[in-house]
Design a protein around this motif. Structure first.
Motif, PDB file in Angstrom:
ATOM      1  N   THR A 173       0.829  -1.216   0.000  1.00 19.53           N
ATOM      2  CA  THR A 173       0.000   0.000   0.000  1.00 19.53           C
ATOM      3  C   THR A 173       0.858   1.258   0.000  1.00 19.53           C
ATOM      4  O   THR A 173       0.333   2.354  -0.179  1.00 19.53           O
ATOM      5  N   GLY A 174       2.145   1.095   0.213  1.00 27.43           N
ATOM      6  CA  GLY A 174       3.006   2.273   0.245  1.00 27.43           C
ATOM      7  C   GLY A 174       2.987   2.972   1.593  1.00 27.43           C
ATOM      8  O   GLY A 174       3.562   4.035   1.766  1.00 27.43           O
ATOM      9  N   GLU A 175       2.324   2.343   2.552  1.00 31.70           N
ATOM     10  CA  GLU A 175       2.227   2.969   3.867  1.00 31.70           C
ATOM     11  C   GLU A 175       3.592   2.994   4.561  1.00 31.70           C
ATOM     12  O   GLU A 175       3.915   3.933   5.286  1.00 31.70           O
ATOM     13  N   LEU A 176       4.369   1.973   4.314  1.00 27.80           N
ATOM     14  CA  LEU A 176       5.681   1.903   4.953  1.00 27.80           C
ATOM     15  C   LEU A 176       6.573   3.032   4.460  1.00 27.80           C
ATOM     16  O   LEU A 176       6.632   3.309   3.274  1.00 27.80           O
ATOM     17  N   LYS A 177       7.246   3.649   5.404  1.00 27.78           N
ATOM     18  CA  LYS A 177       8.227   4.656   4.987  1.00 27.78           C
ATOM     19  C   LYS A 177       9.616   4.053   5.067  1.00 27.78           C
ATOM     20  O   LYS A 177      10.011   3.519   6.105  1.00 27.78           O
ATOM     21  N   TYR A 178      10.324   4.157   3.974  1.00 30.31           N
ATOM     22  CA  TYR A 178      11.728   3.790   4.007  1.00 30.31           C
ATOM     23  C   TYR A 178      12.489   4.957   4.612  1.00 30.31           C
ATOM     24  O   TYR A 178      11.985   6.078   4.672  1.00 30.31           O
ATOM     25  N   MET A 179      13.706   4.688   5.032  1.00 25.63           N
ATOM     26  CA  MET A 179      14.404   5.748   5.766  1.00 25.63           C
ATOM     27  C   MET A 179      14.678   6.978   4.907  1.00 25.63           C
ATOM     28  O   MET A 179      14.650   8.095   5.387  1.00 25.63           O
ATOM     29  N   ASP A 201      12.694   8.103   2.810  1.00 23.95           N
ATOM     30  CA  ASP A 201      11.419   8.790   2.568  1.00 23.95           C
ATOM     31  C   ASP A 201      11.138   9.853   3.624  1.00 23.95           C
ATOM     32  O   ASP A 201      10.284  10.705   3.437  1.00 23.95           O
ATOM     33  N   TYR A 202      11.847   9.762   4.734  1.00 21.06           N
ATOM     34  CA  TYR A 202      11.526  10.669   5.838  1.00 21.06           C
ATOM     35  C   TYR A 202      11.963  12.101   5.568  1.00 21.06           C
ATOM     36  O   TYR A 202      12.969  12.348   4.926  1.00 21.06           O
ATOM     37  N   HIS A 203      11.140  12.998   6.057  1.00 19.16           N
ATOM     38  CA  HIS A 203      11.538  14.401   6.093  1.00 19.16           C
ATOM     39  C   HIS A 203      11.290  14.909   7.498  1.00 19.16           C
ATOM     40  O   HIS A 203      10.222  14.685   8.039  1.00 19.16           O
ATOM     41  N   PHE A 204      12.284  15.540   8.086  1.00 17.15           N
ATOM     42  CA  PHE A 204      12.101  16.067   9.435  1.00 17.15           C
ATOM     43  C   PHE A 204      12.028  17.586   9.374  1.00 17.15           C
ATOM     44  O   PHE A 204      12.607  18.215   8.491  1.00 17.15           O
ATOM     45  N   GLU A 205      11.321  18.132  10.314  1.00 21.30           N
ATOM     46  CA  GLU A 205      11.325  19.582  10.493  1.00 21.30           C
ATOM     47  C   GLU A 205      12.780  19.968  10.747  1.00 21.30           C
ATOM     48  O   GLU A 205      13.509  19.212  11.377  1.00 21.30           O
ATOM     49  N   ASN A 206      13.160  21.102  10.295  1.00 24.27           N
ATOM     50  CA  ASN A 206      14.471  21.584  10.706  1.00 24.27           C
ATOM     51  C   ASN A 206      15.629  20.814  10.079  1.00 24.27           C
ATOM     52  O   ASN A 206      16.757  20.880  10.516  1.00 24.27           O
ATOM     53  N   MET A 207      15.314  20.025   9.052  1.00 30.85           N
ATOM     54  CA  MET A 207      16.360  19.185   8.477  1.00 30.85           C
ATOM     55  C   MET A 207      17.316  19.991   7.589  1.00 30.85           C
ATOM     56  O   MET A 207      16.983  21.064   7.114  1.00 30.85           O
TER      57      MET A 207
END
Ligand SMILES: Cc1cc2nc3c(=O)[nH]c(=O)nc-3n(C[C@H](O)[C@H](O)[C@H](O)COP(=O)(O)OP(=O)(O)OC[C@H]3O[C@@H](n4cnc5c(N)ncnc54)[C@H](O)[C@@H]3O)c2cc1C
Lengths: 291, 769
Positions: free
Chosen positions: B22-28, B30-36
């Motif tokens: 379903t694409g629900e899983l986030k690969y590493m 894929d992440y976006h953090f605030e303040n990145m």
């Protein structure tokens, strides 16, 4: 030019678009489906200050029959071509070529205008347009001209289209009852591949394997698409038996002047011009006999 | 009588299936953090050059740039590498390939980071690149590393080859060249680094061994490894390409300079092509001798592997290649030699198959050539020469563990494709097309060879909600090992699989259980889970006995609960009891892999204790006008020991087959004079669904006593014998042999031309058909 500093303008009408194109202050480039444009932007090759996004111009997305010719809007996608019953019936060779472009995603996004605009010697719809005697309508704010497809390209990636012009129509001659066509492509694999060699063949047939004449256009074997005039001249001389086909195909390598690149050597390309012509003619004859 | 199994051997659905499809899983990545912030790596401009100076001033001054780091900013040891740390984290005096990192930048946006890279001025003095492995071995070649260009040399001699070649009835000799395959994982190298106020550095980066990555980071940073947490799972594909450090050290270095802000690096495909590890291109010279009846007498092999600028696992790759260079056969006289050589061509390292792919094409092609000349059946000649359990292999050691080759050959011989091959071959669609059917067999060591400690570890914890958390170090690399662990745990704990949660690849949550490589994670991780589970049962039963105040022997472990007489306890109830009484709810299982005792002299780690075996049968169709080749059908016959999950096995068998097709027909990263000609997926051709044939999988289950429920490993051999099988099928179809992979249409076309030129009389044949 940084990508983040680029502008995108989305004109609402063709006229708007021509107006923008007529202005000289900015360096602009049209983007339609973007399947070539975005790739080249990422490569740093196309970095205009403004993109003119024409994908939404409905006026330029049409296929219609007018006075014995077929008019195709430049925003017609490859998928549109594949699904058009008019083209399936009267320009089947273009349908076959469109089916060979990339894969479904590319066919959904990519347009025929973009395929012409990119002017790649390997562009898959272009040989088909050659044998359909296509003419390309170029419009600027105050002018309109019709250029035969064989005079449109000046070299790889280069055309006679002026910065203030855009493609607004592609006019082709429909295939008649006794005309049959086929598109053959050789790529490094079956889908998502750039042609090593491609060829569009259109024959006008009498009875059995007697051929009245024909057109053969090769891609990816010269700076632009080229017609194989000598092979064409041989088509009506004898009925196209398998033997004759092989003989005609052997001539093809003399008509091409390919280069070596990452996909293939020039030598192989030459041989493949003959091979694809042979395979294409053979398959065409099978089809003709089954018709 | 065998006890019936609830989960093991069943088509259990992937526990991570739904979130992945379903694409629900986030690969590493894929992440976006605030303040990145964004990190970028400056790669070397030349394949071989001396660095005179690196000026970073202009880059630092660019607005939006947070830091620019060079070798001077590395607090610890400036090097990494699994076996020997010969690759600089950031080059200081010399660059040896265009993948070398010279500087790092962190900036507010990706674009600014890229701009900053362009502002770094590196003063290079060009040196002449060494791009041919054989030349690099010559004494006159400049030395790329202090000890010279031969990174490793293995040599195995057994019996007397000279005498054997003299008495041979037939001798075959050829040279084979294999390509620089790219892992082509969908998730390119990348990840995150962040450092908190307490000095804890967290690296989220897909990898194949979090604990080892952590040690490599610690060494470069001179930093307490306890203060480094590495999360390495899940992975968007690796196939060996993330076994070595990819960007973990860069992330950690940058994280030290970004004031607590998370920094992300994610390589573009183009950068991944240049900097990522590849499969070693090999040149393999082989000479094989046999008797008239097809008995193999002797084999001589000389293999040269181009490891590029740095060793990574190159030494182990060439050792494994030589160990497997004679196939799963008993050849009494062998003389085998392998060299792993430095050049300025990128970097090669681990890749599914680990050197066996490159040598397998030699021995299997030779078997077919011998069979043809002696008019023997390809199955018969193999059956005649394979070793069985208890036999002595070509390496000269007694193979004590399970050997399924013979059974795989029997299945091959009786499968529809092989039995009816002459009929299938006739069914060509057009007269210029030719079909061929061929088979090949191979094997692959499981786990590490001699000299490398190899262990598995797992923990199981009872959770407050009455579920079990199974924690295994081996990452979820895409193959579904997590589901396997869940099945094994559920089987032994006698619970529903929904009661099992699995966590993998996280140094703060899982024990060190070794790599997810070497076809070892089902076998090793599974055994570790199988070691932990009985301890959990013990924990549960003793708690139950205390709660119910009955003797331990009265407790029965029922499905999803524990009972004694009339009373029944849920896992949740047990958890509550343990919690209130401050008793541990977690157990550990450890497992040491069995090893051979005696190392084969000069082999660099052979033999393995355990091997997986596999036979492939394939049918191809060659377009003789163009040289295009289609693989139409594949039969994959793995000996995996007991199959824990048939669906998982088929996934491996099918994916492996397609990867093998890619290796044989399409894939190569072309490097000329040290510069990559292959840039991205425009010119690196991998198979698509349209190149994917019908693939059938018929497992042979030759149970391995030491494995969990009798399982072995299969993750690599699934892509190996298909390679020579396709090559032989092309020959069967056309009479043209290919010795240089990939067998592109152009290479096949040229080989067909050569065949035609050797037989001038066949012209005109085509029309008679
Ligand atoms: C993965 C992939 C696979 C591909 N495979 C193939 C293939 O097999 N065969 C093939 O031929 N091509 C292939 N392509 C190239 C591309 O998809 C086609 O050329 C497509 O037709 C381009 O159309 P577009 O609308 O996306 O063009 P865009 O990218 O939007 O534009 C391309 C060029 O045409 C100009 N242009 C567009 N419309 C007009 C107009 N109306 N008037 C004037 N200029 C215009 C643009 O300014 C630009 O210079 C592939 C591309 C990708 C990314």
């Amino acid at each position: 030019m940084l990508i983040s500093e680029m502008d995108i303008i989305t004109p609402q009408t063709v006229n708007d678009c021509l107006l923008i194109l007529s202005k000289k202050e900015t360096e602009h480039r049209i983007i339609a489906g973007g399947t070539d444009a975005v790739v080249r932007m990422k490569e740093g090759k196309w970095l205009p200050s403004t993109w003119i996004n024409i994908k939404g111009l409905k006026e330029l997305r049409y296929i219609k029959e007018i006075n014995g010719t077929i008019h195709i809007g430049p925003l017609i996608t490859h998928t549109d071509i594949i699904h058009s019953s008019l083209l399936q019936k009267k320009a089947n060779i273009l349908v076959e070529a469109a089916r060979e472009v990339g894969a479904i995603q590319m066919q959904n996004m990519g347009t025929i205008g973009g395929n012409i605009g990119t002017a790649s010697p390997a562009g898959d719809t272009i040989p088909a347009l050659y044998v359909l005697n296509a003419a390309v309508e170029l419009q600027s704010l105050h002018n309109k001209r019709l250029i035969p497809i064989n005079l449109l390209f000046t070299g790889p990636g280069r055309t006679v289209i002026k910065p203030n012009e855009m493609i607004t129509n592609i006019i082709i001659q429909p295939q008649t009852e006794n005309e049959i066509g086929i598109f053959q492509k050789l790529g490094p694999r079956k889908a998502q591949s750039i042609s090593i060699v491609n060829v569009a063949i259109m024959l006008s047939m009498a009875k059995d394997r007697e051929c009245l004449g024909g057109k053969i256009a090769f891609g990816s074997v010269a700076p632009t698409i080229i017609r194989a005039k000598k092979c064409e001249a041989l088509l009506p001389l004898n009925p196209l038996t398998d033997d004759i086909i092989e003989n005609i195909a052997k001539i093809a390598w003399k008509e091409v002047m390919p280069i070596t690149d990452g996909r293939a050597t020039a030598e192989y390309r030459r041989d493949m011009a003959s091979a694809l012509l042979e395979r294409g003619l053979y398959r065409l004859m099978r089809r003709w006999e089954r018709k | 009588m065998k006890p019936s199994l609830n989960w093991v051997g069943k088509r259990v659905k992937r526990i991570d299936g739904p979130e992945k499809v379903t694409g629900e899983l986030k690969y590493m990545t894929d992440y976006h953090f605030e303040n990145m912030v964004w990190g970028k790596v400056l790669r070397a401009k030349y394949p071989y050059a001396r660095i005179h100076s690196i000026q970073t001033e202009k880059a630092r001054q660019l607005p939006g740039v947070i830091c620019v780091l060079t070798h001077e900013d590395i607090p610890g040891f400036n090097g990494f590498g699994i076996v020997i740390p010969d690759q600089p984290v950031l080059a200081s005096d010399i660059v040896r390939c265009t993948g070398d990192a010279v500087a790092l930048v962190a900036a507010e946006t990706q674009e600014i980071a890229e701009q900053a890279l362009r502002l770094i001025e590196v003063d290079y003095e060009l040196l002449e690149a060494i791009t041919d492995a054989e030349l690099a071995m010559s004494s006159s070649a400049p030395k790329l590393h202090p000890d010279g260009n031969i990174h490793s040399h293995v040599k195995i001699i057994n019996g007397d080859t000279d005498a054997a070649f003299k008495e041979a009835d037939i001798i075959i000799e050829n040279t084979f060249y294999s390509p620089r395959q790219m892992h082509a994982f969908i998730e390119t190298e990348g990840g995150w680094g962040v450092m908190d106020d307490e000095g804890l550095i967290t690296i989220r980066c897909p990898g194949q061994y979090a604990y080892r990555d952590r040690m490599q980071i610690a060494r470069a940073l001179a930093y307490n490894p306890e203060l480094i947490r590495v999360i390495s799972s899940p992975i968007g594909g690796a196939f060996g390409g993330k076994d070595e450090i990819t960007v973990q050290i860069y992330l950690a270095l940058l994280a030290m300079y970004t004031n607590g802000r998370p920094v992300k690096i994610h390589l573009s495909r183009e950068e991944s092509v240049i900097a990522g590890i590849k499969r070693h291109p090999f040149k393999v010279q082989m000479r094989t001798a046999a008797k008239k009846d097809g008995t193999l007498l002797a084999n001589e092999v000389r293999a040269v592997a181009d490891t590029g600028a740095y060793a990574s696992l190159g030494g182990a790759v060439i050792a494994l290649a030589i160990e497997h260079s004679c196939g799963p056969y008993k050849i009494p006289n062998v003389n085998l030699e392998g060299f792993c050589v430095y050049t300025n061509n990128g970097i090669s390292g681990a890749f599914r198959g680990f050197g066996v792919n490159q040598v397998c094409i030699g021995i299997e092609t030779h078997l077919d050539m011998i069979a043809e000349q002696l008019e023997l059946d390809p199955v018969e000649i193999r059956k005649k020469n394979v070793y069985h359990q208890g036999d002595i292999s070509s390496m000269g050691h007694v193979v004590k563990t399970s050997v399924g080759t013979f059974k795989t050959l029997e299945i091959a011989e009786n499968c529809d494709l092989w039995k009816n091959r002459s009929q299938f071959k006739k069914e060509v669609s057009e007269p210029w097309k030719k079909r061929g059917v061929a088979l090949a067999t191979s094997f692959h060591g499981i786990g590490m060879g001699i000299g490398l400690p190899d262990y598995g570890a797992a923990s199981i914890e009872l959770l407050p909600n009455g579920k079990f958390l199974v924690a295994v170090g081996c990452e979820e690399i895409g193959g579904g090992n997590g589901t396997t662990y869940a099945q094994i745990a559920a089987e032994i704990l006698n619970c529903d699989i929904s009661k099992i949660k699995v966590v993998q690849g996280d140094t703060s949550k899982t024990l060190d259980g070794g790599t997810v490589t070497a076809s070892r994670s089902t076998y090793t991780g599974g055994r570790a889970v199988a070691a932990a589970a009985p301890k959990m049962i013990k924990l549960l039963t003793s708690a139950a006995a205390e709660i119910l105040q009955v003797p331990l022997s009265d407790i029965i472990v029922q499905r999803d609960c524990l009972t004694a007489k009339e009373e029944s306890l849920t896992y949740k109830a047990i958890y509550e009891y343990l919690y209130i009484h401050h008793k541990p709810a977690k157990v550990e299982g450890h497992f040491l892999l069995p090893k051979e005792k005696v190392e084969i002299k000069g082999s660099g780690g052979a033999p393995h204790h355990l091997y997986g075996y596999l036979t492939h049968v394939v049918m191809v169709e060659v377009d003789t006008l163009t040289g295009e080749t289609d693989v139409l059908r594949v039969v994959s016959i793995p000996d995996a020991g007991k199959v824990i999950n048939p669906q998982g096995l088929e996934g491996q068998a099918e994916g492996g087959a397609v990867m093998g097709i890619g290796y044989t027909l399409y894939e190569d990263v072309i490097i000329e004079e040290g510069f990559h000609k292959t840039k991205n997926f425009t010119d690196y051709i991998i198979p698509t669904i349209r190149e994917t044939p019908v693939i059938e999988t018929f497992p042979v289950e030759d149970a391995e006593q030491t494995g969990p429920f009798g399982a072995k490993g299969i993750g690599e051999v699934v892509m190996i014998p298909i390679i020579p099988a396709i090559m032989s099928a092309i020959y069967d179809a056309t009479g043209a042999r290919i010795y240089h992979l990939p067998a592109t249409p152009e290479r096949i076309f040229n080989a067909l031309k050569d065949v035609k030129n050797k037989m001038p009389n066949i012209q005109g044949d085509k029309n008679d058909e």
